[in-house]
Design a protein around this motif. Sequence first.
Motif, PDB file in Angstrom:
ATOM      1  N   PRO A  60       0.821  -1.225   0.000  1.00 33.73           N
ATOM      2  CA  PRO A  60       0.000   0.000   0.000  1.00 33.73           C
ATOM      3  C   PRO A  60       0.856   1.278   0.000  1.00 33.73           C
ATOM      4  N   TYR A  61       1.962   1.253   0.733  1.00 28.76           N
ATOM      5  CA  TYR A  61       2.868   2.408   0.717  1.00 28.76           C
ATOM      6  C   TYR A  61       3.349   2.682  -0.706  1.00 28.76           C
ATOM      7  N   MET A  62       3.772   1.632  -1.401  1.00 33.37           N
ATOM      8  CA  MET A  62       4.271   1.813  -2.767  1.00 33.37           C
ATOM      9  C   MET A  62       3.161   2.307  -3.700  1.00 33.37           C
ATOM     10  N   GLN A  63       1.953   1.840  -3.482  1.00 35.09           N
ATOM     11  CA  GLN A  63       0.848   2.307  -4.328  1.00 35.09           C
ATOM     12  C   GLN A  63       0.662   3.817  -4.169  1.00 35.09           C
ATOM     13  N   ALA A  64       0.710   4.279  -2.924  1.00 37.76           N
ATOM     14  CA  ALA A  64       0.556   5.718  -2.672  1.00 37.76           C
ATOM     15  C   ALA A  64       1.744   6.494  -3.226  1.00 37.76           C
ATOM     16  N   PHE A  65       2.917   5.962  -3.027  1.00 37.56           N
ATOM     17  CA  PHE A  65       4.130   6.597  -3.541  1.00 37.56           C
ATOM     18  C   PHE A  65       4.024   6.728  -5.060  1.00 37.56           C
ATOM     19  N   GLY A  66       3.606   5.651  -5.700  1.00 37.20           N
ATOM     20  CA  GLY A  66       3.481   5.663  -7.155  1.00 37.20           C
ATOM     21  C   GLY A  66       2.464   6.685  -7.632  1.00 37.20           C
ATOM     22  N   HIS A  67       1.331   6.736  -6.970  1.00 33.94           N
ATOM     23  CA  HIS A  67       0.325   7.721  -7.367  1.00 33.94           C
ATOM     24  C   HIS A  67       0.853   9.149  -7.197  1.00 33.94           C
ATOM     25  N   THR A  68       1.619   9.364  -6.161  1.00 36.32           N
ATOM     26  CA  THR A  68       2.188  10.696  -5.949  1.00 36.32           C
ATOM     27  C   THR A  68       3.198  11.033  -7.047  1.00 36.32           C
ATOM     28  N   VAL A  69       4.012  10.056  -7.407  1.00 35.14           N
ATOM     29  CA  VAL A  69       4.984  10.272  -8.475  1.00 35.14           C
ATOM     30  C   VAL A  69       4.269  10.590  -9.797  1.00 35.14           C
ATOM     31  N   ILE A  70       3.248   9.837 -10.107  1.00 39.87           N
ATOM     32  CA  ILE A  70       2.548  10.070 -11.387  1.00 39.87           C
ATOM     33  C   ILE A  70       1.830  11.424 -11.364  1.00 39.87           C
ATOM     34  N   ALA A  71       1.309  11.811 -10.231  1.00 38.59           N
ATOM     35  CA  ALA A  71       0.688  13.137 -10.134  1.00 38.59           C
ATOM     36  C   ALA A  71       1.727  14.220 -10.422  1.00 38.59           C
ATOM     37  N   TRP A  72       2.884  14.035  -9.836  1.00 35.27           N
ATOM     38  CA  TRP A  72       3.984  14.991 -10.102  1.00 35.27           C
ATOM     39  C   TRP A  72       4.341  15.033 -11.583  1.00 35.27           C
ATOM     40  N   ILE A  73       4.485  13.833 -12.169  1.00 33.33           N
ATOM     41  CA  ILE A  73       4.818  13.756 -13.597  1.00 33.33           C
ATOM     42  C   ILE A  73       3.760  14.484 -14.428  1.00 33.33           C
ATOM     43  N   TRP A  74       2.500  14.263 -14.112  1.00 36.91           N
ATOM     44  CA  TRP A  74       1.438  14.922 -14.885  1.00 36.91           C
ATOM     45  C   TRP A  74       1.488  16.436 -14.720  1.00 36.91           C
TER      46      TRP A  74
END
Lengths: 607, 607
Positions: free
Chosen positions: A537-551
């Motif tokens: 779950p931590y990685m899922q949140a981390f990933g979503h945050t990274v993709i939000a940043w990328i967008w």
Amino acid sequence: MPLRQTLDFLLYDWLHAQQLTGRPRFADHSRETFDAVLDTCERIAREKYAPHNRTLDIEEPRFDGEKVILPACSKEAYDAFAASGMLSAAQDYAIGGMQLPYTVESAAHTFFAMASVSMGSGMLTVGNANLLMVHGTELQKQVFALNEFSGRWSGTMCLSEPQAGSSLSDIVTRAVPDGEGFENDPLGPRYRLTGNKMWISAGEHELTENIIHLVLAKIPGPDGKIIPGTKGISLFIVPKKLVDADGRLTGARNDVALAGLNHKLGWRGTTNTLLNFGEGKFKVDGRAGAVGYLVGRPHEGLRCMFHMMNEARIGVGMAAVMLGMAGYAASLEYAKNRPQGRPVGPAGKDPSRPQVRIIEHADIKRMLLAQKSYCEGALALALYCARLVDEQHTGEPDVANEARLLLEVLTPIAKSWPSEWCLEANSLAIQIHGGYGYTRDFPVEQYWRDNRLNMIHEGTHGIQAADLLGRKVRMEGGQGLELLAGRMRATMARAGSRADLAAYATALGEALTQVADATKAAWSTGDPAEALANAVPYMQAFGHTVIAWIWLDVALSVPANSNDPAHEGRLRAARYFFHYELPKIGAWLQVAASRDPTCADMPEEAF
Amino acid sequence: MPLRQTLDFLLYDWLHAQQLTGRPRFADHSRETFDAVLDTCERIAREKYAPHNRTLDIEEPRFDGEKVILPACSKEAYDAFAASGMLSAAQDYAIGGMQLPYTVESAAHTFFAMASVSMGSGMLTVGNANLLMVHGTELQKQVFALNEFSGRWSGTMCLSEPQAGSSLSDIVTRAVPDGEGFENDPLGPRYRLTGNKMWISAGEHELTENIIHLVLAKIPGPDGKIIPGTKGISLFIVPKKLVDADGRLTGARNDVALAGLNHKLGWRGTTNTLLNFGEGKFKVDGRAGAVGYLVGRPHEGLRCMFHMMNEARIGVGMAAVMLGMAGYAASLEYAKNRPQGRPVGPAGKDPSRPQVRIIEHADIKRMLLAQKSYCEGALALALYCARLVDEQHTGEPDVANEARLLLEVLTPIAKSWPSEWCLEANSLAIQIHGGYGYTRDFPVEQYWRDNRLNMIHEGTHGIQAADLLGRKVRMEGGQGLELLAGRMRATMARAGSRADLAAYATALGEALTQVADATKAAWSTGDPAEALANAVPYMQAFGHTVIAWIWLDVALSVPANSNDPAHEGRLRAARYFFHYELPKIGAWLQVAASRDPTCADMPEEAF
């Protein structure tokens, strides 16, 4: 949006790949040479890959007792790919390479992955040869790596064993010196290997004249026992057919035998094998034992192999992205052409009016926009990582070191996030097709099956998550995470002054704080078992945050007040991600931050 | 946990199914007779279904030009099932039924769905015959329904057409009176039908002597034109082989021909067909046109058919649940037996210690507990709905009416939630198996493929969501939603006084408030296009709230201080759901409540 248009925007308008031509290594290049590579790959993928994707699924590899049979299109595609020079695109001119930036190479590979992911585009071969270029002797490079770059031979990586899956410390394949003078073989210290390797992709086929296996094995100590753990692992070159120091086939088979083909849910164009090393089926000089040449020093095999595995992780992420893009393109096409139903509201209640195309329904648009935001966001991340690889290899030392650290943190995300969310995109592509999507008359069900592999191979989701939270965000004093946060803050600062993006900057800032807080809270007791209990779950949140940043960063490259619908599309995809996706992180982070023991403490008998 | 133990707990300790025996209709029953039914079904499923599940996947139905060939095990399973009497389990004693409560019937069916979902257990046949028992004439019941209940014939529902998918107002199959005296046929007013029907499950096979199609078609007006919209739709019985008023085959085929088999991603044991009605392949009395007997009155076909579709939706939900349970059981078994890796922390760093079984890893436990909480929670909901069906049919008028309204609101959830989350459970089951899960040597990849159908058939996710938010939560002045909220509040009140559950009662209360607020906010402008633009995320949140409530209610049936690990497991699964899942609703509700137009307003050219 055709893929090429998306790539052009990400490469040139966003990542400024053309600036790389200012560096000595890439000085002969220009946007024109980059475009020529993209053109060639796009054409080969269109002509040799895309038309045969379903064939690969239907005509699964089979073993006739002597050879593994693949459909004829596999050989044609492989030959066209090898002839394009892409296998050695990144190599020095001196050995026949193009000195192409990795960013452009990665972009070029997207066409093949989207057209037919399991046809393969030499990822393992290139990774294998790259490893040898770093860790091999001059002759090993000459004989093995160069023949792989040319496409004459192909390569594998042989790590897993039936009893040891992802737990490499438990491998039991043995390598013993091959008689007197074993150290003096020109191809490297010569050993005999015995053991079984599982999940070996492209482990047997007739696409190339020879197959070069890179094999992890243990050299027993003086007492004949192998050393437990990963420390005892060494790396060997084990060719399927024996070769001499000039790279000629000797005519003899090495003692490597196919023990079985795995029959897979998807990704069927690539054989996946169980290989027996040294069981005596093909005796060499009258004795059982597969001949292998040591690479690097004894007991340092894993370090060498990790080099290859990091590349492979980014490659897997990109494959997942492109399967997602393939489904997005197919479902967009379908939605634009399929009439079905009428609009919500009074106008839709008149059945004498013609049906509308399903793309006019809000829920279909939602499923398309979700796919776009997942897949184009993940594509941007993958290219961003590729750009970091170029920084690492050709940037100034400080920049190169930053790139290295950022890559350490981002690699588990670049691998795991697309494998989860571009799979979800494929499911949405099926859903848009309705019943048709569930049939084999449309391509989307195959994309979904093919993509399910990506959460498993090159380290499962669980392994990526343990790597991220257990190692990457803490390594070197947490510098990697801090660097990433710095990049995010820089993006936020730029976005803060744009009226249409300022709210997203705020949202990203809050997400980043939550991730940072959760990281600290997870480790606050210092107990790895507690910290890592909710690593996924931590990685899922981390990933979503990274993709939000990328967008958000991608959105900043969209000119304000543009009339280009492609630009509108990017801003919408960013908005979708901030409105619909980023808010999901709270639920994931909460269990990581509280070190929630609900799962870890579950008694086995209570399941 | 074996399925039977879970069913026993839910049926008797939670739903108090034994109390149904106090009602006149079920007065001859007892827990013993219920158990005997469960025993029989469990045995048939174990002996005739489970061993052949992979066979059905491999030996897909094929058409030899005359007949559809299924593997022999299909016939054996069908015969065993029919012989069990389960097809008429719910019917009156007078027509050979068992007068079994629907709750127990549903529970009994779980064994078949878990053992081999696509082998089928007569859901369509029973639904077809049930419809005729309500809307058919005495002779239609006698000839068609009774021969379906006995297993002699099977049934289908023929709604969709190639050009009309889910949009029934656009069907164009025509039904015209079959000459003079057409109204006087003893089997019902006789028509001739012409048209094509798509996605017809079990539309052609040799499992039964005859196949009774229930077909929606339009009767043209005096001008020869069909009426646009759903109003013009009528319902017809169209047997594959013609029968006389005594239910004997006349020896003549009806003009119904197989036009093609769909080749599906999964669920392959059930044929799925495109049928041509009245194309003249099997002329009747020398003329083209499929003979069909009107059911009910002209133009009221859809109302009759909806009766069947509601049952079918609950059945689809249950199928999704049981595929989830099958994957959970398989992955639990695998996790208990597969050694791999070592614990996190210092003890795990010693490679000379043996590997542990993967069930000892926290992330594997997380994936098992997620599956348990999804699947057992959804099973509880499905049985709760079945219990409501019994209330509706045999309860006092007030209670029956409440049950009807609750079912209206819960049916889209009972269908959609398992089809999404028990599919996710199947993906987790694959993940636990690692690479093995991606091969066809293990059953989990098939469960995942089979389960992907359930978000599509009997109304897609999008259609369920529009039904929920567009109709069900608003119908009859919002009484259904208010009733559901009342049931939830009653559960919260009971849980509030239990120390271990009070926090969940609070969380559920907050979730319920959020759902209620979002419902109002979505409709605050009164514009259906705005309200429904995010109906799917709304439904996802609604579903999670319902399952949280179900888990809290189930947890209340667990005795405090029990030492039974099964009880501990239920409390853990409830805890998992409240900690890991319920917090997800915020992200979904936010877009529904704000009537977020990001997707609905997306310009087509921007995709």
